[in-house]
Design a protein around this motif. Structure first.
Motif, mmCIF file in Angstrom:
data_model
loop_
_atom_site.group_PDB
_atom_site.id
_atom_site.type_symbol
_atom_site.label_atom_id
_atom_site.label_comp_id
_atom_site.label_asym_id
_atom_site.label_seq_id
_atom_site.Cartn_x
_atom_site.Cartn_y
_atom_site.Cartn_z
ATOM 1 N N ILE A 57 -0.903 26.571 35.990
ATOM 2 C CA ILE A 57 -1.555 27.883 35.970
ATOM 3 C C ILE A 57 -2.519 28.008 34.799
ATOM 4 N N LYS A 58 -2.144 27.487 33.652
ATOM 5 C CA LYS A 58 -2.997 27.624 32.463
ATOM 6 C C LYS A 58 -4.323 26.883 32.593
ATOM 7 N N ASP A 59 -4.412 25.928 33.534
ATOM 8 C CA ASP A 59 -5.639 25.144 33.712
ATOM 9 C C ASP A 59 -6.509 25.630 34.871
ATOM 10 N N ILE A 60 -6.152 26.750 35.476
ATOM 11 C CA ILE A 60 -6.888 27.257 36.641
ATOM 12 C C ILE A 60 -8.363 27.479 36.333
ATOM 13 N N SER A 61 -8.662 28.230 35.271
ATOM 14 C CA SER A 61 -10.054 28.572 34.951
ATOM 15 C C SER A 61 -10.903 27.329 34.719
ATOM 16 N N LEU A 62 -10.337 26.352 34.039
ATOM 17 C CA LEU A 62 -11.054 25.110 33.752
ATOM 18 C C LEU A 62 -11.470 24.415 35.046
ATOM 19 N N THR A 77 0.274 35.726 31.008
ATOM 20 C CA THR A 77 0.431 35.173 29.657
ATOM 21 C C THR A 77 -0.433 33.940 29.403
ATOM 22 N N ASP A 78 -0.572 33.068 30.410
ATOM 23 C CA ASP A 78 -1.258 31.784 30.201
ATOM 24 C C ASP A 78 -2.762 31.838 30.449
ATOM 25 N N VAL A 79 -3.215 32.762 31.299
ATOM 26 C CA VAL A 79 -4.644 32.845 31.624
ATOM 27 C C VAL A 79 -5.278 34.089 31.000
ATOM 28 N N LEU A 80 -4.675 35.250 31.248
ATOM 29 C CA LEU A 80 -5.208 36.472 30.657
ATOM 30 C C LEU A 80 -4.914 36.563 29.163
ATOM 31 N N LYS A 81 -3.960 35.749 28.712
ATOM 32 C CA LYS A 81 -3.587 35.689 27.298
ATOM 33 C C LYS A 81 -3.131 37.048 26.766
ATOM 34 N N GLU A 82 -2.358 37.743 27.573
ATOM 35 C CA GLU A 82 -1.834 39.042 27.172
ATOM 36 C C GLU A 82 -0.306 39.001 27.164
ATOM 37 N N LYS A 83 0.282 39.831 26.327
ATOM 38 C CA LYS A 83 1.731 39.880 26.246
ATOM 39 C C LYS A 83 2.292 40.539 27.502
ATOM 40 N N TYR A 84 3.302 39.915 28.082
ATOM 41 C CA TYR A 84 3.888 40.475 29.297
ATOM 42 C C TYR A 84 4.913 41.542 28.931
ATOM 43 N N LYS A 85 4.727 42.739 29.517
ATOM 44 C CA LYS A 85 5.612 43.864 29.225
ATOM 45 C C LYS A 85 6.209 44.459 30.495
ATOM 46 N N GLY A 86 6.433 43.608 31.481
ATOM 47 C CA GLY A 86 7.070 44.080 32.708
ATOM 48 C C GLY A 86 6.126 44.697 33.715
ATOM 49 N N GLN A 87 4.812 44.431 33.579
ATOM 50 C CA GLN A 87 3.819 45.061 34.450
ATOM 51 C C GLN A 87 4.043 44.801 35.932
ATOM 52 N N TYR A 88 4.608 43.644 36.292
ATOM 53 C CA TYR A 88 4.765 43.281 37.704
ATOM 54 C C TYR A 88 6.225 43.281 38.153
ATOM 55 N N ASP A 89 7.114 43.744 37.299
ATOM 56 C CA ASP A 89 8.543 43.713 37.623
ATOM 57 C C ASP A 89 8.878 44.497 38.893
ATOM 58 N N ASN A 90 8.136 45.582 39.139
ATOM 59 C CA ASN A 90 8.440 46.396 40.315
ATOM 60 C C ASN A 90 8.123 45.695 41.633
ATOM 61 N N LEU A 91 7.488 44.529 41.577
ATOM 62 C CA LEU A 91 7.344 43.739 42.801
ATOM 63 C C LEU A 91 8.718 43.323 43.324
ATOM 64 N N LEU A 92 9.695 43.327 42.432
ATOM 65 C CA LEU A 92 11.069 42.963 42.804
ATOM 66 C C LEU A 92 11.942 44.205 43.020
ATOM 67 N N PHE A 93 11.300 45.342 43.254
ATOM 68 C CA PHE A 93 11.989 46.622 43.457
ATOM 69 C C PHE A 93 12.998 46.525 44.603
#
Length: 301
Positions: free
Chosen positions: A149-154, A260-276
């Motif tokens: 995933i971290k190499d996608i943009s490249l 975390t690997d591409v957007l380089k942002e800290k993960y704070k549960g933004q997508y957790d509700n996909l597992l609702f």
């Protein structure tokens, strides 16, 4: 007889070490027993009430369903849509579903329900055309050509650069040095700003994936492989390793790593509700297995 200080301290250190090992073992055990326990989820009270009241009608087709209609991709009457979380995603998701995949057993619907503006589900052989957009699309599928995933943009940037070279190479023109045109400048700028815009997932049993994966419309797309993670799906396929994820797990883990690997942002549960829905059904099945409640286990179809 009293212990000398050095011996006493040594025994104390050994006891502390054993205590830490026990604590770590217990923590690991809890995590293994409930891998979804630390998710940042919206209140699941609406699902608890729906589970207690039983199956309800789909507002579109009238079918009797539990929680949601897997045919119409919408919640049922006793699960008000306003009480469901909406998840905002950083990119679009296309799910290609095998025609023999049982709708009621697929977790792909969870993504459509919870992120409807970002998710589309297609039933094979219906597949969108990606040929002109292969520099901004990737397919999640393991294999020898898959990248992390971290190499996608490249790798997407390399695709644009190769496309630019192919278009600028004219065998009838002499190879002379000339100034870059405005179009080439635009392409150079595009290379620097390349980002993934759409990600594709195959929704199928692992034994049936090859039919979709080998379709010529998906050939040539960048393949991405997820980091190794273990599934907690209650319908795990017999004979397959526990690293084979359900569709909703694959989507969720991809987005977490992308964040975390591409957007380089800290993960704070933004997508957790996909597992609702997934986490609630997982807990239901787990509790039913412990109590031997066969009726409750039927809720997961």
């Amino acid at each position: 007889m009293s212990l000398s200080p050095p011996i006493f301290l040594k025994e104390r250190e050994e006891n502390n070490s054993r205590f830490v090992e026990i604590q770590q073992s217990q923590t690991t055990s809890i995590a293994v027993e409930d891998p979804l326990q630390n998710l940042c989820l919206a209140s699941q009270e609406v699902l608890q009430k729906a589970q207690q009241s039983g199956r309800s009608k789909c507002l579109k087709c009238g079918g009797s369903r539990m929680f949601y209609c897997y045919t119409c991709y919408g919640p049922v009457e006793n699960v008000p849509v306003e009480q469901m979380p909406l998840v905002k995603l950083p990119l679009k998701i296309d799910i290609i579903k095998h025609p023999n995949e049982t709708d009621g057993k697929s977790t792909a619907i969870h993504a459509k329900l919870l992120a409807p503006e970002f998710v589309n589900i297609y039933t094979y052989p219906c597949i969108p055309e990606y040929e002109e957009k292969d520099h901004e699309v990737a397919l999640v599928f393991p294999g020898p050509k898959s990248v992390s995933i971290k190499d996608i943009s490249l790798h997407l940037q390399k695709r644009i650069q190769n496309n630019v070279r192919d278009k600028s190479d004219d065998p009838d023109e002499p190879s002379v040095k000339r100034k870059k045109t405005e179009e080439q400048d635009l392409n150079d700028s595009k290379c620097k700003e390349t980002t993934l815009k759409r990600i594709i997932f195959i929704d199928s049993t692992w034994n049936q994936t090859n039919k979709i994966f080998t379709d010529e419309r998906l050939q040539g797309l960048l393949q991405v492989e997820l980091k190794t993670r273990k599934t907690c799906f209650w319908r795990h396929q017999k004979g397959k390793p526990d690293t084979f994820l359900s569709t909703i797990e694959a989507i969720y883990y991809f987005l977490v790593d992308y964040h975390t690997d591409v957007l380089k942002e800290k993960y704070k549960g933004q997508y957790d509700n996909l597992l609702f829905f997934y986490s609630f059904m997982y807990q239901l099945v787990k509790n039913a297995k412990c109590s031997g409640d066969k009726e409750t286990r039927k809720i997961a179809h």
